[in-house]
Design an enzyme around this catalytic site. Structure first.
Site, PDB file in Angstrom:
ATOM      1  N   GLU A 192      -6.786   3.217  -5.409  1.00 12.35           N
ATOM      2  CA  GLU A 192      -8.101   3.370  -4.796  1.00 12.35           C
ATOM      3  C   GLU A 192      -8.812   4.553  -5.420  1.00 12.35           C
ATOM      4  OE1 GLU A 192     -10.045   4.242  -0.428  1.00 12.35           O
ATOM      5  OE2 GLU A 192      -8.121   5.109  -0.958  1.00 12.35           O
ATOM      6  N   ASP A 221      -3.133   4.520  -2.238  1.00 14.02           N
ATOM      7  CA  ASP A 221      -4.213   4.930  -1.343  1.00 14.02           C
ATOM      8  C   ASP A 221      -4.724   6.314  -1.736  1.00 14.02           C
ATOM      9  OD1 ASP A 221      -5.620   4.574   1.315  1.00 14.02           O
ATOM     10  OD2 ASP A 221      -4.541   6.429   1.731  1.00 14.02           O
ATOM     11  N   HIS A 280     -10.756  -3.676   3.319  1.00 14.24           N
ATOM     12  CA  HIS A 280     -10.700  -3.212   4.707  1.00 14.24           C
ATOM     13  C   HIS A 280     -11.576  -1.999   4.981  1.00 14.24           C
ATOM     14  CE1 HIS A 280      -7.957  -0.643   2.552  1.00 14.24           C
ATOM     15  NE2 HIS A 280      -8.045   0.214   3.551  1.00 14.24           N
ATOM     16  N   ASP A 281     -12.160  -1.406   3.923  1.00 12.12           N
ATOM     17  CA  ASP A 281     -13.072  -0.268   4.118  1.00 12.12           C
ATOM     18  C   ASP A 281     -14.513  -0.633   3.770  1.00 12.12           C
ATOM     19  OD1 ASP A 281     -10.994   1.536   4.730  1.00 12.12           O
ATOM     20  OD2 ASP A 281     -10.680   2.034   2.622  1.00 12.12           O
ATOM     21  N   ASP A 284       0.858  -1.168   0.000  1.00 14.11           N
ATOM     22  CA  ASP A 284       0.000   0.000   0.000  1.00 14.11           C
ATOM     23  C   ASP A 284       0.903   1.230   0.000  1.00 14.11           C
ATOM     24  OD1 ASP A 284      -2.531   1.426   0.498  1.00 14.11           O
ATOM     25  OD2 ASP A 284      -3.161  -0.474   1.390  1.00 14.11           O
TER      26      ASP A 284
HETATM   27  C1  GLC Z   1      -7.966   5.056   2.354  1.00 18.01           C
HETATM   28  C2  GLC Z   1      -7.855   3.777   3.151  1.00 18.01           C
HETATM   29  C3  GLC Z   1      -8.567   3.957   4.449  1.00 18.01           C
HETATM   30  C4  GLC Z   1      -7.923   5.093   5.208  1.00 18.01           C
HETATM   31  C5  GLC Z   1      -7.844   6.349   4.343  1.00 18.01           C
HETATM   32  C6  GLC Z   1      -6.921   7.373   4.951  1.00 18.01           C
HETATM   33  O1  GLC Z   1      -9.267   5.363   2.050  1.00 18.01           O
HETATM   34  O2  GLC Z   1      -8.348   2.697   2.405  1.00 18.01           O
HETATM   35  O3  GLC Z   1      -8.578   2.795   5.217  1.00 18.01           O
HETATM   36  O4  GLC Z   1      -8.651   5.378   6.351  1.00 18.01           O
HETATM   37  O5  GLC Z   1      -7.338   6.072   3.070  1.00 18.01           O
HETATM   38  O6  GLC Z   1      -5.592   7.013   4.764  1.00 18.01           O
END
Ligand code: GLC
Length: 529
Positions: free
Chosen positions: A266, A203, A327-328, A101
């Protein structure tokens, strides 16, 4: 010498692991690298091709490690750099790929770069983060909101300025307009690529650059009392800005300095925005992650429409991908019910595109109930009451039916839920389990190139059966998925051999004419020519 495989990521099945929830090796209740190393046999057995690890870098861990204090160090709670190198070697020896990541939008406020940046207005990193004076009437410079609640601006008494944070106060955003910062982050990528990682998942890749005029975001016309406050403005001037695409192009150039690496990213939001993340004249991401299946309503017509909208939204040359967990994201098993998790698995692993699922999806893990005193997710702590808590899907992996699920000997960092109901050990022993279905589907995908590289030919879905075909040269494979809990007829006029049923009990049957699908059954049929 091993033959190069430049496009491994097109055929790959990616398995997302939140390291903290995978396998603990030292009894501290948190997963770690030595723990993951103990589980490589399982991953090989399952058959996945690549792992994506959520951040493993040094971090105060206020946000699952997405608050990074040192991009170049492994967090001691996860292990050492030696553990990491060993992991990478062992994975490569098993023909598995690893992506990390990359969190380029922000750091922890404990990062040495931020400490320096906040120390004065004149230090060498003063412009590496986004600093602004107060707005005309005092107070924050504009109305931008943090996704984790409240203003996205935080006052700093030393600099007598505000700094910007898209997420937590403790996660200041970088200023990607600064060329030195840019090249420092590109060097972070090179550091890991040289060590041998096969790529990154970027990310928050849509928010790297914000409007330079700091124009206020307009109200979200769809918002009402039930909308979490951070979503009551439309993020027009903070998200998905043209200049951000330029950063992604530069990251891709770095990726392309190395052989056979992949850049995933993402991209939250709607399918119709996804196309431009691939780039046009200059390439950007190989795989902007596509959550259309997670977002779709679960019935044959809605899923058919979601698939179509996605393929339409990406350029013809672009390689698709599909994500069913993360994970989200709330676990799909809870949304669609256990029987349909088999349909979801067959869908994911037969659509055209790289497949992504999240550790635990293969045993149908559901979101776990988290009592208020055990909440860890800052999202829930700061914007509570809107069902935003991400702890339920982050509950540790269940390896066996014991109280701590074989995950740890200590106190698990999040509640384990009911380990005896669904766990790896139990499902490995049941040849008709969901876990075996995943394994068989992955194996079939590896065996039948039409399922990975073949084109996708849609068919008209009727009678709550979702239908499509995959074709490569003279091989054609038809897929029929019954999305309801009752038997359905699939009006089909071909003839062929059944390669796999979600029920794992009628392979090699020869079929012709209409196919009778049992409740929640999906089948893969290879056509006779
Ligand atoms: C992305 C991640 C998430 C995190 C956010 C801030 O959306 O997937 O889990 O809270 O970034 O880094």
């Amino acid at each position: 010498m091993k033959q190069r495989d430049t496009e491994w990521w097109r055929r790959a099945v990616f398995y997302e692991i939140a390291l903290i929830s995978f396998q603990d090796s030292n009894g501290d209740g948190k997963g770690d690298l030595p723990g993951l190393l103990q589980r490589l046999d399982y991953l090989k057995w399952l058959g996945v091709d690549a792992l994506w690890l959520t951040p493993i870098f040094r971090s105060p861990m206020l946000d699952l490690g997405y608050d990074i204090a040192d991009f170049l160090a492994i967090d001691p709670a996860f292990g050492t750099m030696q553990d990491f190198d060993r992991l990478l070697d062992e994975l490569h020896a098993l023909d598995l790929h690893l992506i990390l990541d990359l969190v380029p939008n922000h750091t922890s406020d404990q990062h040495e770069w931020f400490r320096e940046s906040r120390s004065s207005r004149s230090n060498s990193k003063s412009d590496w983060y986004i600093w602004e004076g107060a707005g005309t009437h005092g107070g924050p410079p504009n109305n931008w909101l943090s996704r984790f609640g409240g203003s996205a601006w935080e006052w700093d008494a030393t600099r007598e300025q505000y700094y910007y944070h898209s997420f937590l106060v403790q996660q200041p955003d970088f200023n990607w307009r600064n060329p030195e910062l840019r090249s420092a982050m590109l060097d972070v990528m090179r550091f890991w690529l040289r060590r041998g990682v096969d790529g990154f998942r970027v990310d928050a890749s849509a928010v790297l650059i914000k409007d330079d005029l700091l124009r206020d975001n307009p109200p979200n016309p769809k918002a009402d009392d039930k909308t979490p406050p951070p979503q009551r403005l439309e993020p027009v001037f903070t998200d998905d800005r043209r200049e951000t695409m330029d950063c992604l192009e530069q990251m891709r150039e770095v990726i392309d300095e190395f052989e056979d690496r992949v850049l995933c990213g993402e991209v939250q939001g709607k399918t119709d925005r996804i196309g431009h993340f691939y780039g046009s004249e200059k390439p950007r991401l190989h795989l902007p992650l596509n959550f259309a299946l997670i977002d779709s309503r679960w019935d044959a017509l809605s899923v058919q429409a979601a698939i179509d909208a996605y393929y339409k939204a990406i350029p013809d040359w672009a390689w698709p991908d599909w994500v069913i967990g993360g994970h989200d994201k709330k676990r799909m098993a809870g949304k669609i019910g256990q029987p349909q998790t088999r349909i979801l698995a067959m869908l994911l692993l037969t659509l055209k595109g790289t497949a992504f699922f999240f550790a635990g999806d293969e045993i149908g893990m559901e979101s776990v109930n988290i009592p208020p005193e055990r909440v860890r997710d800052p999202f829930e702590k700061l914007v509570g009451g809107f069902g935003l808590n991400r702890d339920p899907e982050r509950s540790p992996m269940r390896w066996d039916g014991s109280e701590k699920g074989g995950f740890t000997t200590g106190e698990p960092w999040l509640p384990m839920g009911n380990t005896s109901e669904r766990n790896i050990d139990r499902q490995q022993k049941e040849p008709h389990s969901l876990l075996w279905l995943y394994r068989r589907l992955i194996e079939l995908r590896h065996r039948e190139p039409a399922l990975t590289l073949g084109e996708l030919l849609p068919s008209r879905s009727r009678n709550e059966v979702l239908i499509y075909r995959r074709r490569l040269d003279d091989i054609e494979i038809a897929i029929g998925l019954n999305l309801v809990h009752e038997p359905r007829r699939w009006e089909w006029e071909g003839a062929g051999t059944l390669l796999l049923s979600t029920h794992l009990d009628r392979e090699e049957q020869t079929l012709s004419g209409p196919i009778f699908l049992r409740a929640d059954e999906g089948v893969i049929v290879k056509l006779k020519r």
